[in-house]
Design a protein around this motif. Sequence first.
Motif, PDB file in Angstrom:
ATOM      1  N   SER A  92       0.823  -1.222   0.000  1.00  0.00           N
ATOM      2  CA  SER A  92       0.000   0.000   0.000  1.00  0.00           C
ATOM      3  C   SER A  92       0.851   1.264   0.000  1.00  0.00           C
ATOM      4  CB  SER A  92      -0.954  -0.015   1.196  1.00  0.00           C
ATOM      5  OG  SER A  92      -0.229  -0.057   2.400  1.00  0.00           O
ATOM      6  N   GLY A  93       2.177   1.111  -0.039  1.00  0.00           N
ATOM      7  CA  GLY A  93       3.057   2.261  -0.186  1.00  0.00           C
ATOM      8  C   GLY A  93       3.560   2.873   1.100  1.00  0.00           C
ATOM      9  N   THR A  94       3.212   2.292   2.253  1.00  0.00           N
ATOM     10  CA  THR A  94       3.758   2.792   3.519  1.00  0.00           C
ATOM     11  C   THR A  94       5.112   2.123   3.763  1.00  0.00           C
ATOM     12  OG1 THR A  94       2.609   1.097   4.788  1.00  0.00           O
ATOM     13  CG2 THR A  94       1.474   3.214   4.502  1.00  0.00           C
ATOM     14  N   PHE A  95       5.858   2.647   4.739  1.00  0.00           N
ATOM     15  CA  PHE A  95       7.198   2.116   4.985  1.00  0.00           C
ATOM     16  C   PHE A  95       7.298   1.466   6.357  1.00  0.00           C
ATOM     17  CE2 PHE A  95       7.735   5.173   1.626  1.00  0.00           C
ATOM     18  CZ  PHE A  95       8.600   4.516   0.752  1.00  0.00           C
ATOM     19  N   LEU A  96       8.104   0.402   6.401  1.00  0.00           N
ATOM     20  CA  LEU A  96       8.373  -0.323   7.641  1.00  0.00           C
ATOM     21  C   LEU A  96       9.884  -0.384   7.821  1.00  0.00           C
ATOM     22  CD1 LEU A  96       6.177  -3.501   6.940  1.00  0.00           C
ATOM     23  CD2 LEU A  96       5.526  -1.525   8.335  1.00  0.00           C
ATOM     24  N   ALA A  97      10.335  -0.396   9.059  1.00  0.00           N
ATOM     25  CA  ALA A  97      11.766  -0.559   9.320  1.00  0.00           C
ATOM     26  C   ALA A  97      11.948  -1.389  10.578  1.00  0.00           C
ATOM     27  CB  ALA A  97      12.438   0.797   9.476  1.00  0.00           C
ATOM     28  N   VAL A  98      12.691  -2.484  10.460  1.00  0.00           N
ATOM     29  CA  VAL A  98      12.983  -3.365  11.593  1.00  0.00           C
ATOM     30  C   VAL A  98      14.445  -3.795  11.517  1.00  0.00           C
ATOM     31  CG1 VAL A  98      10.611  -4.281  11.764  1.00  0.00           C
ATOM     32  CG2 VAL A  98      12.307  -5.459  10.343  1.00  0.00           C
ATOM     33  N   SER A  99      14.959  -4.288  12.632  1.00  0.00           N
ATOM     34  CA  SER A  99      16.316  -4.828  12.616  1.00  0.00           C
ATOM     35  C   SER A  99      16.339  -6.025  11.666  1.00  0.00           C
ATOM     36  CB  SER A  99      16.756  -5.222  14.018  1.00  0.00           C
ATOM     37  OG  SER A  99      15.787  -6.035  14.653  1.00  0.00           O
ATOM     38  N   ALA A 100      17.378  -6.106  10.847  1.00  0.00           N
ATOM     39  CA  ALA A 100      17.418  -7.114   9.784  1.00  0.00           C
ATOM     40  C   ALA A 100      17.814  -8.495  10.278  1.00  0.00           C
ATOM     41  CB  ALA A 100      18.396  -6.669   8.694  1.00  0.00           C
ATOM     42  N   ALA A 101      18.594  -8.566  11.343  1.00  0.00           N
ATOM     43  CA  ALA A 101      19.129  -9.857  11.788  1.00  0.00           C
ATOM     44  C   ALA A 101      18.094 -10.635  12.589  1.00  0.00           C
ATOM     45  CB  ALA A 101      20.379  -9.639  12.636  1.00  0.00           C
TER      46      ALA A 101
END
Length: 136
Positions: A70-79
């Motif tokens: 839907s075009g929103t952004f998410l950010a989480v730790s990758a490991a």
Amino acid sequence: MNRKDFLAQVGLGAAALLVPACIGGLASCSKSSNNAPTNVDFTLDVGTGSLATNGGYLIHSGVLVARTTSGTFLAVSAACTHEGTNVNYNAGGNNFICPNHGAQFSNTGAVTKGPASKGLSQYKTTLTGTSLRVYS
Ligand code: FES
């Protein structure tokens, strides 16, 4: 004391020192990972590259940044918190999946399927034009 007796005593002594350290600090014996970046603050241009398309994602400085369908952004730790493998963003399910042993995390980083038992760290995002700030 002969050489054999000496080595047997030294070897046993070293083993006796190592075992309590491992038992006393189970976390240090575990394979679990907790390498989530702290003090995160960077900016990405989402006008080009994988974040220009809904469902795309990339990993920057240990943080997985995803653009949902839907075009929103998410950010989480990758490991992954199990053994540290970088997770993938699954746009269809809007979640994160570890390719190593199959752990799954919600779009906020919460564990939804083991073997991981600890969630991913979530970071804030703010979009200004095509400039996405990702921060703690
Ligand atoms: S490293 Fe991710 S599930 Fe094992």
